[in-house]
Design an enzyme around this catalytic site. Structure first.
Site, PDB file in Angstrom:
ATOM      1  N   GLY A 120      -1.781   4.570  -4.656  1.00  0.00           N
ATOM      2  CA  GLY A 120      -1.718   3.344  -5.441  1.00  0.00           C
ATOM      3  C   GLY A 120      -0.623   3.292  -6.485  1.00  0.00           C
ATOM      4  O   GLY A 120      -0.320   2.224  -7.000  1.00  0.00           O
ATOM      5  N   MET A 169      -3.883   4.639   0.875  1.00  0.00           N
ATOM      6  CA  MET A 169      -4.380   5.214   2.125  1.00  0.00           C
ATOM      7  C   MET A 169      -5.453   6.278   1.883  1.00  0.00           C
ATOM      8  O   MET A 169      -6.280   6.525   2.755  1.00  0.00           O
ATOM      9  CB  MET A 169      -3.222   5.799   2.947  1.00  0.00           C
ATOM     10  N   ILE A 190       0.844  -1.198   0.000  1.00  0.00           N
ATOM     11  CA  ILE A 190       0.000   0.000   0.000  1.00  0.00           C
ATOM     12  C   ILE A 190       0.879   1.247   0.000  1.00  0.00           C
ATOM     13  O   ILE A 190       2.026   1.212   0.466  1.00  0.00           O
ATOM     14  CB  ILE A 190      -0.963  -0.022   1.214  1.00  0.00           C
ATOM     15  N   CYS A 191       0.346   2.340  -0.538  1.00  0.00           N
ATOM     16  CA  CYS A 191       1.012   3.652  -0.476  1.00  0.00           C
ATOM     17  C   CYS A 191      -0.071   4.705  -0.261  1.00  0.00           C
ATOM     18  O   CYS A 191      -1.109   4.405   0.316  1.00  0.00           O
ATOM     19  CB  CYS A 191       1.836   3.904  -1.744  1.00  0.00           C
ATOM     20  N   ALA A 192       0.130   5.900  -0.737  1.00  0.00           N
ATOM     21  CA  ALA A 192      -0.857   6.955  -0.544  1.00  0.00           C
ATOM     22  C   ALA A 192      -2.051   6.794  -1.482  1.00  0.00           C
ATOM     23  O   ALA A 192      -3.204   6.828  -1.052  1.00  0.00           O
ATOM     24  CB  ALA A 192      -0.224   8.329  -0.734  1.00  0.00           C
TER      25      ALA A 192
END
Length: 98
Positions: free
Chosen positions: A66, A90, A62-64
């Site tokens: 995608g 996120m 996961i990141c901010a």
């Protein structure tokens, strides 16, 4: 490469809180709020730390939003990891954060 929504991820985490979840945002982003089970491995350090990842279980990334997690997931996929990218990151996460 496999993908999952944040809603699907939340259901998986409720069923198994030992899920192998990697957050590739930078340290300051991670510190600003992250999923409890997520281990922070910033994308800027990812290549150097890939050998530290647990190959015995599937990995969710996961990141901010995608994009970075998609890059990290593609890299892990090319190395033979069982990896799933979390679409929306996120920014789409509705669950609890620490």
């Amino acid at each position: 490469m496999k993908t999952i929504t944040t809603t699907e991820l939340e259901a998986l985490l409720q069923a198994d809180d030992s899920l192998n979840l990697i957050d590739v945002r930078e340290v300051d982003e991670y510190a600003g709020g992250h999923i409890k089970q997520a281990k922070n491995v910033p994308l800027s350090e990812f290549g150097a730390k890939v050998d530290e990842l647990d190959r015995s279980k599937p990995i969710h990334v996961i990141c901010a939003a995608g994009g970075r997690s998609m890059n990290a997931s593609a890299y892990l996929d090319s190395l033979g990891f069982d990896v799933t990218n979390v679409d929306g990151g996120m920014m789409s996460w509705q669950g609890e954060v620490e």
